[in-house]
Design an enzyme around this catalytic site. Structure first.
Site, PDB file in Angstrom:
ATOM      1  N   HIS A 158       0.820  -1.215   0.000  1.00  0.00           N
ATOM      2  CA  HIS A 158       0.000   0.000   0.000  1.00  0.00           C
ATOM      3  C   HIS A 158       0.851   1.262   0.000  1.00  0.00           C
ATOM      4  CE1 HIS A 158       0.691   0.906   4.309  1.00  0.00           C
ATOM      5  NE2 HIS A 158       0.536  -0.389   4.537  1.00  0.00           N
TER       6      HIS A 158
ATOM      7  N   CYS B 198       2.889  -4.922   6.808  1.00  0.00           N
ATOM      8  CA  CYS B 198       2.564  -4.579   5.422  1.00  0.00           C
ATOM      9  C   CYS B 198       3.787  -4.024   4.690  1.00  0.00           C
ATOM     10  CB  CYS B 198       1.427  -3.569   5.384  1.00  0.00           C
ATOM     11  SG  CYS B 198      -0.170  -4.267   5.869  1.00  0.00           S
TER      12      CYS B 198
END
Length: 198
Positions: free
Chosen positions: A158, A174
């Site tokens: 992301h 992440c």
């Protein structure tokens, strides 16, 4: 399944460069990269997207992440990849494994996992019901959701509101990218694409 060592060794033993050279632009004249540098982003030059040679047996459209080097490789075609810089999980939270792109979202909403809230309630408890997408959302401009066996892993590739974290081990697992870079990757990768994180 390739291990990180096999992947890195394969690249090195085949004599394939891990850095861009002017000749590579000639090999892939149709690949346009995001502009660099970006005002306000202070990351090492090698963390900006660049075209690199990779092993020819890596499937076009797949993604390979070498966490220890903070590099994500999108295999554009046989033997050619776009290499992006990423931030990865803190040492105890590094995600590794094989998965697929299960979902993609523009300006995604975000909800911290129960584990994140438990680790740091002062930072995350107030968002337990979620935070709408937008420029202040930690997932940034785009999110690519990683699935294993049809289930969401809660791991994302992301964007970020902290672009200067790229090249560091700082996330909750992440893989963060500069917003302009994740938009570029988002536009290239397809749902169902294979992802290997080493």
């Amino acid at each position: 399944m390739l291990t990180r060592r096999q992947f890195a060794y394969g690249l090195a033993s085949a004599g394939l460069a891990l850095t861009a050279t002017p000749a590579l632009a000639i090999l892939a004249p149709d690949i346009t990269l995001p502009a660099a540098p970006i005002a306000g982003v202070n990351i090492a030059p090698e963390l900006y997207p660049t075209i690199v040679k990779v092993r020819r047996d890596l499937a076009p459209g797949s993604i390979h992440v070498i966490s220890s080097q903070y590099f994500l490789y999108f295999i554009a075609r046989k033997g050619i990849a776009i290499r992006y810089g990423v931030a990865v999980g803190k040492s105890e939270l590094v995600f590794r494994g094989a998965c697929v792109v299960g979902k993609k979202a523009e300006w995604p909403s975000w909800t911290p996992t129960p584990e994140m809230i438990e680790r740091n309630p002062a930072a995350y408890k107030k968002y337990e019901d979620g935070m709408p997408g937008g420029p202040k959302n930690p997932l940034g401009a785009r999110a690519i959701y990683l699935y294993q066996d049809g289930r969401d892993t809660a791991i994302r590739i992301h964007g970020t509101i902290e672009p200067n974290s790229i090249g560091k081990s700082v996330s909750n697992g992440c893989l963060r990218m500069v917003n302009e870079h994740v938009i570029d990757l988002y536009n290239r990768v397809e749902i169902g694409a294979q992802v290997m994180v080493y």
